[in-house]
Design a protein around this motif. Structure first.
Motif, short mmCIF file in Angstrom:
data_model
loop_
_atom_site.label_atom_id
_atom_site.label_comp_id
_atom_site.label_asym_id
_atom_site.label_seq_id
_atom_site.Cartn_x
_atom_site.Cartn_y
_atom_site.Cartn_z
N ASN A 89 0.82 -1.08 -0.03
CA ASN A 89 -0.02 -0.02 0.00
C ASN A 89 0.86 1.24 0.00
OD1 ASN A 89 -2.34 -1.40 0.31
ND2 ASN A 89 -1.89 -1.86 2.38
N GLY A 90 0.52 2.23 -0.85
CA GLY A 90 1.09 3.48 -0.79
C GLY A 90 2.40 3.55 -0.98
N SER A 91 3.12 4.44 -0.33
CA SER A 91 4.60 4.78 -0.51
C SER A 91 5.53 3.58 -0.32
CB SER A 91 5.08 6.08 0.01
OG SER A 91 4.97 5.89 1.50
N LEU A 92 5.09 2.85 0.69
CA LEU A 92 5.79 1.65 1.09
C LEU A 92 6.11 0.59 -0.20
CD1 LEU A 92 4.89 0.71 4.55
CD2 LEU A 92 6.91 1.52 3.70
N GLU A 93 5.08 0.66 -0.97
CA GLU A 93 5.00 -0.30 -2.23
C GLU A 93 6.13 0.24 -3.18
OE1 GLU A 93 2.40 -2.12 -5.54
OE2 GLU A 93 1.50 -0.57 -4.38
N LYS A 94 6.54 1.47 -3.37
CA LYS A 94 7.22 1.87 -3.99
C LYS A 94 8.83 1.58 -3.54
CE LYS A 94 4.51 5.73 -5.94
NZ LYS A 94 4.39 6.85 -5.92
N LEU A 95 8.83 1.68 -2.21
CA LEU A 95 10.06 1.60 -1.40
C LEU A 95 10.84 0.24 -1.74
CD1 LEU A 95 9.87 3.15 2.19
CD2 LEU A 95 11.52 3.69 0.39
N TRP A 96 9.91 -0.91 -1.89
CA TRP A 96 10.32 -2.19 -2.07
C TRP A 96 10.37 -2.61 -3.31
CZ3 TRP A 96 12.74 -4.55 2.08
CH2 TRP A 96 12.38 -4.30 3.15
N LYS A 97 9.70 -1.86 -4.49
CA LYS A 97 9.71 -2.36 -5.67
C LYS A 97 11.08 -2.22 -6.41
CE LYS A 97 7.02 -1.31 -9.97
NZ LYS A 97 5.96 -0.25 -10.62
N PRO A 98 11.49 -3.09 -6.90
CA PRO A 98 12.64 -3.27 -7.65
C PRO A 98 12.68 -2.26 -9.07
CG PRO A 98 11.48 -5.22 -8.26
CD PRO A 98 10.68 -4.48 -7.10
N PRO A 99 13.88 -2.00 -9.43
CA PRO A 99 13.80 -1.22 -10.66
C PRO A 99 13.31 -2.03 -11.86
CG PRO A 99 15.99 -1.79 -10.15
CD PRO A 99 15.17 -2.24 -8.89
N PRO A 100 12.88 -1.48 -13.11
CA PRO A 100 12.69 -1.88 -14.09
C PRO A 100 13.84 -2.73 -14.66
CG PRO A 100 12.64 0.40 -14.67
CD PRO A 100 12.93 0.22 -13.08
N ASN A 101 13.51 -3.84 -15.20
CA ASN A 101 14.64 -4.66 -15.70
C ASN A 101 15.07 -4.78 -17.18
OD1 ASN A 101 16.75 -6.88 -15.90
ND2 ASN A 101 15.28 -8.10 -16.27
N ARG A 102 13.88 -4.26 -17.72
CA ARG A 102 13.93 -3.53 -19.26
C ARG A 102 14.21 -5.04 -20.18
NH1 ARG A 102 17.29 1.68 -18.20
NH2 ARG A 102 15.94 2.81 -17.10
N ASP A 103 13.87 -6.24 -19.71
CA ASP A 103 13.96 -7.23 -20.25
C ASP A 103 15.63 -7.88 -20.42
OD1 ASP A 103 11.11 -7.58 -20.56
OD2 ASP A 103 11.17 -6.65 -22.52
N HIS A 104 16.34 -7.57 -19.63
CA HIS A 104 17.73 -7.92 -19.53
C HIS A 104 17.71 -9.14 -19.15
CE1 HIS A 104 18.65 -3.63 -20.52
NE2 HIS A 104 19.56 -4.46 -21.16
N VAL A 105 18.52 -10.06 -19.52
CA VAL A 105 18.68 -11.55 -19.03
C VAL A 105 20.20 -11.80 -19.22
CG1 VAL A 105 16.27 -12.30 -19.58
CG2 VAL A 105 18.01 -12.62 -21.22
N PRO A 106 20.80 -12.79 -18.44
CA PRO A 106 22.27 -13.17 -18.73
C PRO A 106 22.29 -13.82 -20.27
CG PRO A 106 21.25 -14.07 -16.62
CD PRO A 106 20.12 -13.29 -17.25
N CYS A 107 23.36 -13.48 -20.70
CA CYS A 107 23.86 -13.98 -22.01
C CYS A 107 25.47 -14.35 -22.05
CB CYS A 107 23.50 -13.35 -23.07
SG CYS A 107 24.11 -11.38 -23.08
N VAL A 108 25.40 -15.43 -21.40
CA VAL A 108 26.96 -15.79 -21.18
C VAL A 108 27.51 -17.28 -21.97
CG1 VAL A 108 27.03 -14.82 -18.85
CG2 VAL A 108 26.51 -17.15 -19.16
N ALA A 109 26.76 -17.44 -22.96
CA ALA A 109 26.82 -18.72 -23.69
C ALA A 109 28.27 -18.31 -24.63
CB ALA A 109 25.80 -19.29 -24.38
#
Length: 531
Positions: A89-109
């Protein structure tokens, strides 16, 4: 007969009166005696022995860190258990929300052109220097160097002579067999030199810092003409951050985030600590670098007594491998070169909006000054936890006196936390930040120390008060300091030579773009195994 009847009636009346009085008394006691849920503790399955009780009592008297007397972890306070619900609820939700990942995934092959390791030209011995995270980065770089110079890598020797005086071997900290097997398609790795080469002459080299492929192929690989063994005297920062072949960069990531996992006993203990923290709800891992070695090295003395400042100065002067001896602590702090003090951390967290029932894991060694410097933070945030609070003396006993193994436990709890906040940009802070980026850009709030100390000084001078104005300044300053995806920073404009390399963002702080790709990119490896 009538007298007997009245006598019976009288007795019944007295019994009724007594019963009513007893009920009234019980009701009165029930109203005035409360049992808060936050104070109810689960009883142990068995009583501690006299030895256990004495050890726990002594430990609690020593410092703030063992107030809860493990191994029987108390239930999280009701408010803390409800924190996860409240945070929606409210501002606490924003505090815990992770930043947008923008569809990045590991690519180490590896790319299609990547081949298995050819026949080895010799053996590479490595002395990994520094603390745990400095050694981790160095070991992963030496994996890449072994590939470049076509060497068989001998399991590295860990630093036993540093400030921490840790006697741990590689297999005590890392899963040796897993490391060897994971890299079999990249580099030949063996546990020790063949017996016939034990007394062979070695080419001992201090590899040049931040070197590229050309240096290793031309200058170092030439040593194979005369030697069968090359020994790297140090491993830290010996490979460039940028401008290396893509397959070499991906190999560094495979080594760091997949092959170099911790020893099974450390993994198990770390998972247990994470689970116990999770019982309190979402939590912050706070890398509180207010430790004796860091304060002595950096020359930071804010909030310390004159006696403490003198002790730290003596340590710095007597540590021969620390080059800088004379440091102006006021100037250091004004430039943002000092770790935040526990008191400043409390102001920072309050300014961001975290409520007092926020569970916080202290990822650190012994806090310098103990209770005298932790009291303000503890007053603001009572749910301060650490290894000693979450685990029993018996559970931690195998790791005691092994700084690298204890640091590994903090590393695991920090990587897995909902929010990671480092108070200083040291080796662990950089390593954890990079690992969290690799795993999906988990939220990492990096304090802008230079701005914060100016604000905190205004509070001390009475020209600013805690409240909405301070909070708005802190929130706005850190809006873009939360670990969202971005490319690794290059050198500072105008710098030259080693200063240019030193000013770059380190490879393991931010493995983007080399090891993180958008989902539509090719050669992706969606595996997110970290250990």
């Amino acid at each position: 007969m009538q007298k007997k009847r009245w006598r019976k009636v009288s007795i019944v009346r007295k019994m009724l009166t007594f019963a009513i009085a007893a009920i009234a008394l019980m009701a009165l006691l029930y109203v005035h005696i409360e049992f808060p849920a936050s104070e109810v503790t689960k009883l142990p399955d068995k009583l501690p022995t006299q030895h256990e009780f004495s050890s726990q009592k002594l430990s609690r008297e020593r410092s703030w860190i063992q107030e809860l007397a493990p191994p029987h972890l108390p239930k999280a306070p009701l408010a803390a258990r409800k924190l996860d619900v409240a945070s929606r609820n409210g501002s606490l939700e924003k505090l815990w929300k992770p930043p947008p990942n923008r569809d990045h995934v590991p690519c180490v092959a590896a790319s299609p052109l990547y081949t298995p390791p050819p026949e080895s030209r010799g053996y590479l011995l490595v002395h990994a220097n520094g603390g745990l995270n400095q050694m981790r980065a160095g070991i992963c770089d030496m994996v890449a160097v072994a590939r470049i110079i076509n060497a068989t890598l001998v399991i590295p020797e860990l630093d036993k002579r540093s400030f921490w005086q840790d006697s741990s071997n590689f297999s005590d900290v890392f899963d040796e067999d897993y490391f060897i097997n994971s890299l079999k398609n990249d580099v030949n790795v063996v546990k020790k030199l063949p017996k016939e080469l034990a007394s062979a002459t070695k080419a001992v080299k201090h590899f040049r810092s931040w070197s590229g492929v050309d240096y290793y192929e031309e200058e170092i690989a030439r040593l194979w003409d005369e030697y069968q063994i090359i020994r790297a005297a140090k491993s830290d920062s010996r490979l460039a951050n940028n401008n290396l072949p893509p397959d070499i960069q991906k190999l560094r990531c495979r080594a760091c985030y997949e092959a170099l996992r911790f020893a099974p006993k450390i993994e198990a203990m770390g998972k247990m600590l994470v689970d116990r923290m999770r019982s309190y709800g979402p939590y912050i891992a706070l890398h509180l670098r207010f430790e004796k070695d860091m304060l002595a090295f950096s020359g930071c003395t804010h909030d310390l007594s004159p006696e403490e400042a003198e002790e730290l100065k003596a340590i710095r002067e007597n540590t021969t491998w620390w080059k800088v001896k004379e440091i102006d602590p006021v100037e250091q702090r004004s430039k943002g070169y000092c770790p935040l003090t526990p008191r400043e951390v409390g102001l920072f967290l309050s300014g961001l909006g975290f409520p007092s029932n926020t569970p916080i894991y202290i990822a650190a060694g012994e806090i310098y000054g103990g209770d005298s410097h932790m009291s303000d933070l503890l007053l603001r945030y009572p749910l301060l936890m650490n290894k000693e609070k979450l685990a029993s003396i018996e559970e931690l006993e195998p790791f005691v006196n092994h700084a690298s193994q204890l640091a590994a436990l903090d590393y695991i709890v920090s990587v897995e936390s909902d929010i990671f906040i480092p108070t200083y940009s040291g080796n662990m802070a950089r390593a954890v930040e990079g690992h969290r980026r690799f795993l999906g850009h988990r939220k990492t709030i990096s304090p802008d120390r230079r701005t914060l100390v100016r604000l905190f000084d205004k509070i001390d001078q009475g020209t600013m008060k805690e409240g909405k104005n301070l909070s708005n300044r802190i929130i706005e300053t850190h809006r873009r300091w939360q670990g969202s995806p971005r490319k690794r920073k290059g050198p500072i404009s105008g710098t030259k030579g080693t200063d240019r390399f030193r000013s770059e963002e380190a490879f393991y702080v931010n493995p983007l773009p080399d090891c993180l790709c958008r989902k539509e990119s090719s050669y992706m490896n969606n595996s997110q195994s970290i250990r």
